[in-house]
Motif scaffolding. Sequence first.
Motif, PDB file in Angstrom:
ATOM      1  N   ARG A 165      69.237 -89.129 -15.142  1.00 32.83           N
ATOM      2  CA  ARG A 165      69.910 -88.249 -14.189  1.00 32.83           C
ATOM      3  C   ARG A 165      69.093 -86.996 -13.905  1.00 32.83           C
ATOM      4  NH1 ARG A 165      75.924 -89.370 -14.533  1.00 32.83           N
ATOM      5  NH2 ARG A 165      75.885 -91.627 -14.265  1.00 32.83           N
ATOM      6  N   GLN A 166      68.281 -86.569 -14.916  1.00 25.75           N
ATOM      7  CA  GLN A 166      67.480 -85.357 -14.748  1.00 25.75           C
ATOM      8  C   GLN A 166      66.288 -85.431 -15.692  1.00 25.75           C
ATOM      9  OE1 GLN A 166      69.829 -81.849 -15.224  1.00 25.75           O
ATOM     10  NE2 GLN A 166      68.248 -80.491 -14.452  1.00 25.75           N
TER      11      GLN A 166
ATOM     12  N   CYS B  30      69.735 -88.503 -19.689  1.00 23.46           N
ATOM     13  CA  CYS B  30      70.339 -89.786 -19.306  1.00 23.46           C
ATOM     14  C   CYS B  30      71.838 -89.838 -19.541  1.00 23.46           C
ATOM     15  CB  CYS B  30      69.709 -90.915 -20.120  1.00 23.46           C
ATOM     16  SG  CYS B  30      67.949 -91.067 -19.877  1.00 23.46           S
ATOM     17  N   TYR B  31      72.446 -90.803 -18.868  1.00 19.60           N
ATOM     18  CA  TYR B  31      73.838 -91.177 -19.086  1.00 19.60           C
ATOM     19  C   TYR B  31      73.827 -92.636 -19.506  1.00 19.60           C
ATOM     20  CZ  TYR B  31      78.749 -92.154 -18.197  1.00 19.60           C
ATOM     21  OH  TYR B  31      80.060 -92.525 -18.338  1.00 19.60           O
TER      22      TYR B  31
ATOM     23  N   LEU C 282      65.701 -89.400 -29.426  1.00 22.49           N
ATOM     24  CA  LEU C 282      67.061 -89.568 -28.926  1.00 22.49           C
ATOM     25  C   LEU C 282      67.860 -88.361 -29.395  1.00 22.49           C
ATOM     26  CD1 LEU C 282      68.827 -91.651 -27.396  1.00 22.49           C
ATOM     27  CD2 LEU C 282      69.451 -92.601 -29.602  1.00 22.49           C
ATOM     28  N   ARG C 283      68.358 -87.570 -28.435  1.00 25.32           N
ATOM     29  CA  ARG C 283      69.047 -86.319 -28.793  1.00 25.32           C
ATOM     30  C   ARG C 283      70.336 -86.166 -28.010  1.00 25.32           C
ATOM     31  NH1 ARG C 283      64.765 -82.077 -30.728  1.00 25.32           N
ATOM     32  NH2 ARG C 283      66.701 -81.251 -31.481  1.00 25.32           N
TER      33      ARG C 283
ATOM     34  N   GLY D  37      69.321 -87.104 -24.328  1.00 21.49           N
ATOM     35  CA  GLY D  37      67.937 -86.970 -23.929  1.00 21.49           C
ATOM     36  C   GLY D  37      67.132 -88.073 -24.602  1.00 21.49           C
ATOM     37  N   ILE D  38      66.280 -88.740 -23.825  1.00 20.87           N
ATOM     38  CA  ILE D  38      65.522 -89.874 -24.351  1.00 20.87           C
ATOM     39  C   ILE D  38      64.041 -89.663 -24.082  1.00 20.87           C
ATOM     40  CG2 ILE D  38      65.093 -92.355 -24.192  1.00 20.87           C
ATOM     41  CD1 ILE D  38      67.998 -92.723 -23.359  1.00 20.87           C
ATOM     42  N   GLY D  39      63.241 -89.899 -25.129  1.00 20.07           N
ATOM     43  CA  GLY D  39      61.790 -89.919 -24.998  1.00 20.07           C
ATOM     44  C   GLY D  39      61.292 -91.299 -25.359  1.00 20.07           C
ATOM     45  N   VAL D  40      60.363 -91.819 -24.574  1.00 26.24           N
ATOM     46  CA  VAL D  40      59.800 -93.150 -24.817  1.00 26.24           C
ATOM     47  C   VAL D  40      58.312 -92.988 -25.079  1.00 26.24           C
ATOM     48  CG1 VAL D  40      59.369 -95.407 -23.782  1.00 26.24           C
ATOM     49  CG2 VAL D  40      61.553 -94.287 -23.408  1.00 26.24           C
ATOM     50  N   ASP D  41      57.813 -93.639 -26.132  1.00 28.12           N
ATOM     51  CA  ASP D  41      56.388 -93.557 -26.488  1.00 28.12           C
ATOM     52  C   ASP D  41      55.487 -93.876 -25.297  1.00 28.12           C
ATOM     53  OD1 ASP D  41      56.573 -92.763 -29.096  1.00 28.12           O
ATOM     54  OD2 ASP D  41      56.326 -94.775 -29.949  1.00 28.12           O
ATOM     55  N   GLY D  42      54.539 -92.973 -25.021  1.00 28.25           N
ATOM     56  CA  GLY D  42      53.519 -93.228 -24.015  1.00 28.25           C
ATOM     57  C   GLY D  42      53.990 -93.175 -22.575  1.00 28.25           C
ATOM     58  N   PHE D  43      55.173 -92.606 -22.315  1.00 27.63           N
ATOM     59  CA  PHE D  43      55.683 -92.558 -20.945  1.00 27.63           C
ATOM     60  C   PHE D  43      56.280 -91.191 -20.660  1.00 27.63           C
ATOM     61  CE2 PHE D  43      58.735 -93.377 -17.523  1.00 27.63           C
ATOM     62  CZ  PHE D  43      57.934 -94.056 -16.631  1.00 27.63           C
TER      63      PHE D  43
END
Length: 147
Positions: free
Chosen positions: A63-64, A76-77, A106-107, A123-129
Amino acid sequence: SGAIIIGFNSRPDVGARELQEITGVDIRYYSIIYQLLEDLEKAVTGLLEPEYVEVVDGHAEVRQVFRTRAGRIAGCYILDGTLTRNSTARVIRQGEVVHSSRISSLRRFQEDAREVNAGYECGIGVDGFETWQEGDVIEGFHSQRKS
């Protein structure tokens, strides 16, 4: 076909022996049934590897996009299912997979979360992206041995 011919208490005739030499087919002869069964069991267990299927755990919509010291994070949602930290995920943009790796971050509300269920924001973080765009979909999945 690469198959093995198994003979029990038998021997090939002249024509079969000549054909074996020409084609290079592996022919094995047994006179003791227990040895034959033991070798078959070893061959079958070595050849039949387990099958795995992919199971989708959940989906999240971006979403942002936020900038942090560690890089860009997707706000994210969770649309359905559950997303878990360190699980495998793919980023889908307009129906095409643009990246696939693991969920590294993941927060929820500035706190680390192990998993987030449907209906919540995170909030999501993905390795290498880090090239997130609003509207991207994150699909969490895992491989499971097919029974």
